[in-house]
Design an enzyme around this catalytic site. Structure first.
Site, mmCIF file in Angstrom:
data_model
loop_
_atom_site.group_PDB
_atom_site.id
_atom_site.type_symbol
_atom_site.label_atom_id
_atom_site.label_comp_id
_atom_site.label_asym_id
_atom_site.label_seq_id
_atom_site.Cartn_x
_atom_site.Cartn_y
_atom_site.Cartn_z
ATOM 1 N N HIS A 76 0.794 -1.240 0.000
ATOM 2 C CA HIS A 76 0.000 0.000 0.000
ATOM 3 C C HIS A 76 0.826 1.289 0.000
ATOM 4 O O HIS A 76 0.366 2.316 -0.472
ATOM 5 C CB HIS A 76 -0.999 -0.001 1.165
ATOM 6 C CG HIS A 76 -0.419 0.408 2.480
ATOM 7 N ND1 HIS A 76 0.177 -0.483 3.336
ATOM 8 C CD2 HIS A 76 -0.325 1.637 3.080
ATOM 9 C CE1 HIS A 76 0.596 0.164 4.409
ATOM 10 N NE2 HIS A 76 0.318 1.447 4.286
ATOM 11 N N GLU A 80 3.352 5.489 -2.971
ATOM 12 C CA GLU A 80 3.402 6.780 -2.289
ATOM 13 C C GLU A 80 4.815 7.118 -1.811
ATOM 14 O O GLU A 80 5.246 8.262 -1.850
ATOM 15 C CB GLU A 80 2.434 6.752 -1.096
ATOM 16 C CG GLU A 80 2.114 8.126 -0.549
ATOM 17 C CD GLU A 80 0.982 8.070 0.482
ATOM 18 O OE1 GLU A 80 -0.046 7.434 0.201
ATOM 19 O OE2 GLU A 80 1.153 8.663 1.556
ATOM 20 N N ASP A 81 5.531 6.085 -1.371
ATOM 21 C CA ASP A 81 6.802 6.356 -0.695
ATOM 22 C C ASP A 81 8.065 5.943 -1.453
ATOM 23 O O ASP A 81 9.175 6.144 -0.968
ATOM 24 C CB ASP A 81 6.810 5.677 0.694
ATOM 25 C CG ASP A 81 5.872 6.390 1.662
ATOM 26 O OD1 ASP A 81 5.491 7.541 1.351
ATOM 27 O OD2 ASP A 81 5.522 5.806 2.686
#
Ligand code: MN
Length: 727
Positions: A76, A80-81
């Site tokens: 997840h 994003e990271d």
């Protein structure tokens, strides 16, 4: 939720332990990929970054989610990271996982400046999340698992960030977990929020619970045994446990019921889990026969489940020692649902069904989930591209199904039902604050007292010196307690006003009466005549109009007693024949009688009062009887215009009281009498009252009309020695 220390070494093993159906090989691939992608990244705690996705996956497995969701949980944060893009996830693991990951990935991690940008980004991220949930509801479970692990490890972040995240969690993720019925998750989130937002309160509750644990466990286990025996005697198989409240519910109870920790903690809570719905009600009967039930606290969420699908019977009883015992009764199936939420309905293989075109389609297995997804869809529809701040505000507000939590200017929390106003807030803080409330400020801006409050609002109340409630308040107050208080205030006020009015009326009558008793004595005796136990009650009844003031006046000032045989001397007219002397709008033959207070005489200006069942009483327009004056105002609808009937002219005789004061002189009384008789006026009765140098004659004379009375009075005044003549 159980907490297990996960490391890259024990991860797969632990996963298999709690979720044997999971495809470990598939998970290994995903996990290996994520491990690689996050590389040497670290969390704020200094741990390897992968610990976080691992925990998220573990929480999802505890919620019995399917393998795809767990895999997406592991991935997840990758997009994003790290530098990896969504396309790569899709080509690597397929579109289903990619969609789930995309759903939880925040909008644009670009640099932003200032509050407006931040709010805009936040709103867009939520909007995106909600759209993703509507597409595939599993996104919400990943997001919630993500949030709970972040909250568990919040202490590693700087304090202001902690508070900010906890606030957001309380406003958005707690209601979301409640909506989707995942109670255990909701409780943990709430307690973590409390811990970070109100560390002092949290510590207080923690210490208190610690201290009381021993003695409490003892009496709770007593109750468990007692109830166990009762149910056993009735052949009900049940699993009974003592229930400990989570911290936030203790906090909430304290806000709502204003109880001390001791009082809250004294609540014994017991849960009875039985086999079937029928047994739930059977158990309820047994409980009611053994304890004293509090019907007002009874809630049947089996007959009418909560919006989030929650089912149980909630009951409160009082034990023999007077202890309050909260009892939950539910079936095993309901228990399972309540603990794990709607997700528990979904076994991993049930996520999809094949539709007629052979396409896999997301199956909404439970009514609850269908309802919540529909709610999200509706919310997105009704909140299209409005500005970000409004979107966030509406989201926070609409997410909450039951109550909102608002703040005092000092930052203390107050919980209120949805739809509450600043006035409800004021009453809930303190009754006085409610009654003196003049205006309010919400978040520093002036707002009218009927503004509907939103979650998180800070409310400031401006008060006046005096209590000045308004009846309009009843139109918009939401909380029944506040309404009740305002209502009883007005009831009290009305009684007080009536009492004052009653006093005024009585005093007015007292001034006019010839009675010599002291005020208080007279008041007491009149109170007794009207059969009231106290003078205050009597005066209040008089003021409220429950007692006819005219009757009070008659008791205070009874008509002069006639010492002769009344039958013989009663004038035959107009009493007998009164119907013929008065007409009302041309109607004659009216049932009338003449008021004794003013003795109207033909020719006087008169007015009629329609009595209740005794025809019309005729008064002089200038009648000074205070009771009649009150009627003129209070019962003006009963006042009618009447005139003297022309046909009956000269037929009636009207009694008139006159007083003649004279010097004491020989034969003067005879002269007066003969003057009257010569004027063809009859004397009905007379009393001679000597005083020091004068005497008074009190007389009732019978005259034919006003003119003959006036003639008589003139003649009497001319007699030598007569000082005064009054009629
Ligand atoms: Mn995360």
């Amino acid at each position: 939720m159980k907490y297990t220390e996960l490391t890259p070494d024990n991860f797969l093993e632990e996963m298999q332990l709690i979720s044997p159906q999971v495809d470990t090989e598939r998970l290994f691939k995903v996990w290996d990929y994520a491990l690689d992608a996050h590389g040497k990244q670290q969390r704020a705690s200094g741990e390897e970054y992968i610990i976080h996705p691992m925990n998220v996956a573990y929480i999802l497995a505890q919620m019995e989610m399917d393998c795809t969701t767990i895999a997406a949980g592991i991935l997840h944060d990758v997009v994003e990271d790290t530098k990896i893009g969504m396309e790569e996830i899709e080509s690597e693991f397929g579109s289903e996982i990619a969609q789930l990951v995309d759903g939880v990935t925040k909008v644009g991690k670009m640099e932003y400046h200032g509050r407006k940008d931040r709010i805009g980004n936040q709103a867009e991220s939520y909007r995106k999340l909600l759209f993703a949930v509507v597409e595939d509801v599993r996104v919400i479970f990943i997001k919630l698992a993500d949030r709970i692990h972040n909250m568990r490890t919040l202490k590693y972040l700087p304090e202001d960030k902690q508070k900010h995240i906890a606030q957001e969690t309380l406003e958005i993720y707690v209601p979301l977990s409640n909506r989707f019925g995942i109670t255990s998750l909701k409780w943990e989130l709430e307690d973590l929020c409390l811990k970070h937002l109100y560390p002092d309160t949290y510590k207080e509750i923690n210490e208190f619970i610690h201290e009381k644990k021993g003695s409490r466990d003892k009496y709770v286990s007593n109750y468990v045994q007692m109830v166990e025996q009762y149910l056993k005697d009735s052949d009900i198989k049940a699993h009974i446990t003592g229930r400990s409240k989570h911290f936030f519910s203790i906090f909430r109870k304290k806000l709502k019921r204003k109880l001390s920790y001791d009082e809250i903690y004294d609540y014994t809570a017991i849960r009875i889990v039985v086999g079937s719905v029928t047994e739930c009600y059977h158990a309820l009967d047994v409980i009611n026969s053994k304890f004293h039930p509090l019907p007002e606290r009874f809630k049947d969420y089996i007959a009418k489940p909560k919006d989030n699908g929650y089912r149980s019977i909630h009951h409160v009883v009082i034990s023999e020692e007077g202890r309050t015992v909260e009892i939950q009764i539910r079936s095993l199936e309901m228990h399972h649902e309540a603990e794990e939420g709607s997700a528990a309905h979904w076994r991993y293989k049930e996520f999809y069904e094949i539709n007629t075109e052979g396409k896999r389609k997301l199956a909404l297995q439970t009514e609850t989930i269908a309802k919540q997804v529909q709610w999200l869809r509706d919310f997105l529809k009704t909140h299209p591209l409005e500005d970000s701040a409004t979107f966030l505000k509406s989201l926070k507000n609409d997410l909450n199904v039951d109550n909102i939590i608002v703040k005092t200017p000092k930052g203390e929390y107050v919980e209120l039902p949805i739809g509450s106003t600043p006035l409800d807030f004021a009453f809930s803080v303190h009754t006085d604050l409610g009654f003196k409330c003049k205006s309010s400020k919400i978040n520093g801006r002036i707002a009218s007292l009927d503004t509907v409050l939103r979650n998180g609002d800070t409310i400031q109340i401006q008060i006046g010196k005096e209590m000045k409630p308004s009846k309009d308040w009843l139109l918009f107050l939401k909380t029944s307690k506040a309404k009740q208080k305002v209502r009883s205030w007005f009831r009290q006020k009305e009684l007080e006003d009536a009492y004052l009015l009653g006093q005024k009326l009585f005093d007015r009558y007292y001034k006019k009466t010839s009675k010599v008793e002291k005020r208080q004595e007279l008041l007491k005796s009149v109170t007794a005549v009207f059969k009231y136990s106290g003078v205050k009650d009597f005066l209040t009844a008089l003021g409220r109009g429950v007692i006819d003031p005219l009757k009070v006046w008659e008791v205070i000032n009874p008509p002069i007693e006639v010492n002769v045989d009344e039958k013989e001397l009663l004038p035959t007219k107009p009493y007998d024949n009164a119907e013929n002397v008065i007409s009302l709008d041309g109607i004659d033959n009216l049932l009338v009688h003449f008021a004794k207070c003013c003795n109207p005489v033909r020719g006087d200006e008169i007015i009629g009062y329609v009595t209740r069942g005794r025809g019309i009483t005729i008064h002089r327009t200038k009648c000074t009887n205070p009771a009649f004056k009150d009627l003129l105002i209070k019962e003006s609808e009963r006042i009618v215009d009447v005139v003297w009937d022309k046909k009956s002219k000269g037929k009636g005789l009207y009694p008139v009281r006159i007083v003649i004061g004279s010097m004491i002189k020989p034969k003067l009384q005879d002269k007066i009498t003969s003057t009257i008789l010569r004027s063809k006026v009859k004397i009905y009765e007379q009393r001679y009252v000597p005083e020091k140098e004068i005497f008074k004659l009190f007389m009732t004379v019978l005259v034919t009309d006003k003119k003959s009375l006036e003639n008589l009075l003139t003649k009497l005044k001319k007699i030598k020695g007569v000082i005064e003549v009054k009629a």
